[in-house]
Design an enzyme around this catalytic site. Structure first.
Site, mmCIF file in Angstrom:
data_model
loop_
_atom_site.group_PDB
_atom_site.id
_atom_site.type_symbol
_atom_site.label_atom_id
_atom_site.label_comp_id
_atom_site.label_asym_id
_atom_site.label_seq_id
_atom_site.Cartn_x
_atom_site.Cartn_y
_atom_site.Cartn_z
ATOM 1 N N GLN A 470 0.737 -1.034 0.071
ATOM 2 C CA GLN A 470 0.348 -0.433 0.057
ATOM 3 C C GLN A 470 0.735 0.982 -0.004
ATOM 4 O OE1 GLN A 470 -3.585 -0.279 2.520
ATOM 5 N NE2 GLN A 470 -2.424 1.391 3.644
ATOM 6 N N SER A 473 0.752 6.650 2.247
ATOM 7 C CA SER A 473 1.504 7.826 3.512
ATOM 8 C C SER A 473 2.166 8.040 2.963
ATOM 9 C CB SER A 473 1.826 6.516 4.784
ATOM 10 O OG SER A 473 1.008 6.255 5.624
ATOM 11 N N SER A 505 4.344 -1.594 4.003
ATOM 12 C CA SER A 505 4.499 -2.777 4.449
ATOM 13 C C SER A 505 4.819 -3.227 3.941
ATOM 14 C CB SER A 505 3.510 -3.199 5.429
ATOM 15 O OG SER A 505 3.139 -2.497 6.863
ATOM 16 N N GLU A 588 -9.435 -2.153 5.868
ATOM 17 C CA GLU A 588 -7.686 -2.493 6.405
ATOM 18 C C GLU A 588 -8.100 -2.575 7.787
ATOM 19 O OE1 GLU A 588 -3.396 0.187 7.589
ATOM 20 O OE2 GLU A 588 -5.219 1.302 6.133
ATOM 21 N N GLU A 709 -4.818 8.076 18.565
ATOM 22 C CA GLU A 709 -4.897 9.341 18.714
ATOM 23 C C GLU A 709 -6.281 9.496 17.537
ATOM 24 O OE1 GLU A 709 -2.225 8.344 21.409
ATOM 25 O OE2 GLU A 709 -1.738 8.389 19.199
#
Length: 725
Positions: A470, A473, A505, A588, A709
């Site tokens: 993926q 990010s 990953s 996910e 968070e």
């Protein structure tokens, strides 16, 4: 935040809440009468509605429901803080209903259905029973008993020297004394029972009882879940309107996170209580696992949860006039009466050494032919050689690698069928192969891509011939995914991609990557993003493994320099990438949440069974017990989400709750495992166990799939509807 799952249970819960609300205004005015055990004004109406007998057999005038229905009622009772002897009475009648049929049981059930109030005196008190010519002679003093003063009838467990005898006892009999105590819970009476040579006739025996402690604890956990649910609801309502510095306090991130964590605790408590009640019809080991988990996650957490609610209310929450201290007191009373947490942790840890909590459920209208066919297919696969890829190819062609995918790649399996398939694999102790990132990528391609894309990628992915990564990010766009800066420029026959991705990953082993890139730099932040399929061996793709704190390199940074992606490598329409990303992220987070939790027990179990831990065995067992408790609660939460889907309901907040809870579980388990390593934890190799591995790897769970968070913000704003900051 309710135990009720089915539509009928939800209606029952609403009816009980409505009943309790009608009488709640008088609770404070009648505290003295409740403490004295006087019959409450609402008792006649409660009995008329049959709320005290939802779980009792119709043959005795009850409603004919089960303990699951009683748990729903207790959950609502806890939420509304119903005062008086209702809970002690239904706990007693639940125990009596599970005794062998006989005159004593039948007479007592008839009495309870007619509205008699009752209390249960459990064994473990200093009460003894001595055989006599006419029956039994009772003596001794009990521990505190809830509802003792109000009771019209008592059910007493007394020690005989060779076991426990359960007897019906008239509280007004000669030699019986009930002494009132000042209870922590101001809304219910509590007292001690003193027996001095009390004669009980032989016909008062109720016969052998199953594990009463498990039954009472499971049902008490259901009431506790209701108490915690009230705390969340009330705090949210307060945080939405209470203002400080010109803003609702719910808009402050600290309040958001505290409230969201309180919600997570309440959801886990409800799931654990529900699971404990359903375990009461399972074997003893399953009861130990489920009830022990509820004792830790619900009863053992409720007091602290109520305290958190007090602090979120601020100073007003610490006043006598605010109701939160009444709920806090009830949580304290329930926790105290069900026994020390350490005892539950010890028993749960011992059970978890050799047993795992079963997620098996009995489904109405199950397709037995489907189950047999699936079982036969799996058996055929298991007869194939384990080495090579024959077994996986067979399962892929049979649609059993990802059975929820549509045919011909999967079976288009319904939630019920998926549950059946999972159970059949579990029966054979075989875990089917996973497509890993493919579980997130392929559903998006199948839902939004072309038939040619599906045909090109689905089969090879299932067979393990294609591995995915993926590429979402970026260094400047982690949790703020829409802030990505990778650009895609239209060129002849396709697109040219330039940018940098990070924390990818398995990118160093991947054949293909799903990639987000900005195709319209002038569009708003969440617009102008497109969804690409990138050949990881294409020119311009530079994969650089990142060495983690563990020493391993599971993540990567990927540089895209002039990478050409043909037009048929775009999924959906250009500019539609953000909508597609929501499909991917949904898969996910569901995938992560459904696999975390239970595996956190394994390192602890391994340390104990191989005698590799430092310190005392009791500390090691308690650590395993705590990890198992939260792992079991997470499993129950996931199972409840599945059952919601089976009932045709919309998914709840389970995925986000599970992500937060599983991350915390992983962190706690890593801490406990490391602590049990003792001096050997200071070495990575050459020692008996690499216990530092989990501690060093914890950030992957705390950050992966969206930081805790961020998930807390999602829960606070999207689920609890707290205002944005």
């Amino acid at each position: 935040m309710a135990i009720a799952l089915t539509e009928e249970q939800q209606e029952l819960s609403a009816a009980v809440e409505g009943f309790v609300a009608r009488y709640a205004s008088r609770t404070r005015a009648d505290l003295d009468s409740f403490a004295a055990g006087e019959r409450p004004d609402h008792w006649r109406a409660l009995v008329a509605q049959g709320l005290h007998a939802v779980h009792l057999p119709e043959s005795h005038g009850g409603q004919g429901g089960g303990l699951g229905d009683l748990a729903v009622v207790l959950d609502a009772v806890g939420r509304g803080l119903l005062p008086g002897p209702f809970v002690p009475t239904v706990l007693t009648s639940a125990v009596v209903s599970r005794t062998p049929e006989g005159p004593a049981r039948d007479d007592l059930l008839d009495l309870l259905v007619r509205g008699a109030m009752a209390a249960l005196v459990q064994p473990g008190s200093n009460l003894t029973a001595t055989p006599s010519a006419g029956g039994w002679v009772l003596g001794g003093q009990s521990a505190p008993v809830l509802g003792l003063l109000a009771a019209d009838v008592l059910v007493v467990g007394a020690e005989t020297g060779s076991g426990t005898v359960w007897l019906r006892l008239d509280p007004d009999a000669d030699g019986v004394e009930r002494v009132a105590e000042e209870g922590v819970d101001l809304t219910r009476d509590i007292g001690r029972l003193y027996l001095d040579e009390v004669a009980v006739p032989a016909g008062a025996e109720l016969g052998e009882l199953a594990d009463v402690r498990h039954l009472v604890t499971a049902l008490s956990a259901a009431e506790t879940a209701g108490v915690m649910s009230w705390c969340v609801r009330s705090v949210v309502e307060y945080a939405q309107v209470r203002e400080q510095f010109g803003r609702p306090i719910g808009s402050f991130q600290a309040v958001k996170h505290k409230t969201a964590r309180l919600f997570v605790a309440a959801e886990l408590a409800a799931a654990a209580a529900w699971d404990a009640v359903r375990s009461l019809d399972q074997d003893a080991d399953q009861q130990r696992l489920a009830v022990g988990s509820a004792a830790v996650v619900a009863l053992g957490r409720a007091v602290d949860a109520c305290l958190e609610a007090v602090t979120l209310f601020g100073g007003i929450g610490f006043t006598w006039e605010h109701d939160v201290h009444l709920y806090w007191r009830r949580a304290m009373s329930l926790a105290a009466l069900t026994g020390p947490p350490g005892t539950w942790l010890a028993d749960l840890g011992e059970a978890a050494l050799d047993h795992r909590r079963s997620a098996s459920v009995v489904l109405a209208d199950e397709d037995s032919d489907f189950r047999r066919a699936i079982g036969a297919t799996i058996d055929t696969a298991l007869d194939l050689p384990e080495d090579g890829n024959a077994r996986r190819r067979f399962l892929a062609d049979a649609g059993l690698i990802s059975p929820h995918w549509p045919a011909p790649y999967g079976l288009g399996a319904t939630p019920a069928q998926q549950l059946t398939i999972a159970e059949e694999f579990a029966r054979r102790s075989y875990t089917p192969p996973s497509t890993v990132i493919g579980e997130w990528a392929m559903p998006t391609i199948l839902a939004h891509g072309t038939p040619e894309q599906a045909e090109r990628f689905a089969g090879p992915t299932l067979r393990g011939e294609l591995v995915w990564c993926q590429l979402f990010s970026e260094p400047g766009a982690g949790s703020d995914l829409a802030g990505l800066s990778t650009k895609a420029v239209k060129v002849d026959g396709g697109w040219r991609l330039d940018g940098q991705k990070v924390w990818n990953s398995g990118a160093h082993q991947a054949d293909w990557g799903i990639c987000l890139a900005r195709t319209d730099p002038d569009a708003p932040k969440h617009k102008g993003i497109s969804y690409f399929l990138v050949d990881m061996r294409a020119d311009g793709v530079d994969v650089r493994p990142l060495r983690q704190a563990t020493g391993a390199s599971e993540f990567n940074e990927v540089f895209l320099t002039g990478v050409f992606v043909p037009d048929d490598g775009v999924v959906g329409a250009p500019g539609d990438g953000w909508r597609l990303t929501m499909t991917t992220l949904g898969n996910e987070r569901t995938s992560i949440s459904s696999t975390l939790g239970s595996r956190d027990e394994e390192p602890l179990r391994d340390l104990i069974t191989k005698n590799l831990y430092a310190g005392s065995r009791s500390d090691a067992i308690a650590a395993l017990g705590r990890t198992a408790a939260y792992g079991n609660a997470l499993g129950a939460l996931t199972l409840r989400e599945t059952l919601r889907r089976l009932a045709g309901q919309q998914p709840g907040a389970g995925a986000s709750v599970a992500k937060v809870a599983s991350a915390q579980l992983h962190r706690d388990a890593a801490d406990q495992t490391f602590a049990l390593g003792g001096p050997e934890a200071a070495v990575r190799s050459g020692g008996p166990a690499d216990v530092a591995r989990l501690e060093l790897g914890a950030p992957a769970q705390l950050i992966g799939g969206g930081t805790v968070e961020i998930q807390l913000n999602v829960i606070a704003e999207r689920v609890l509807k707290l205002p944005r900051g």
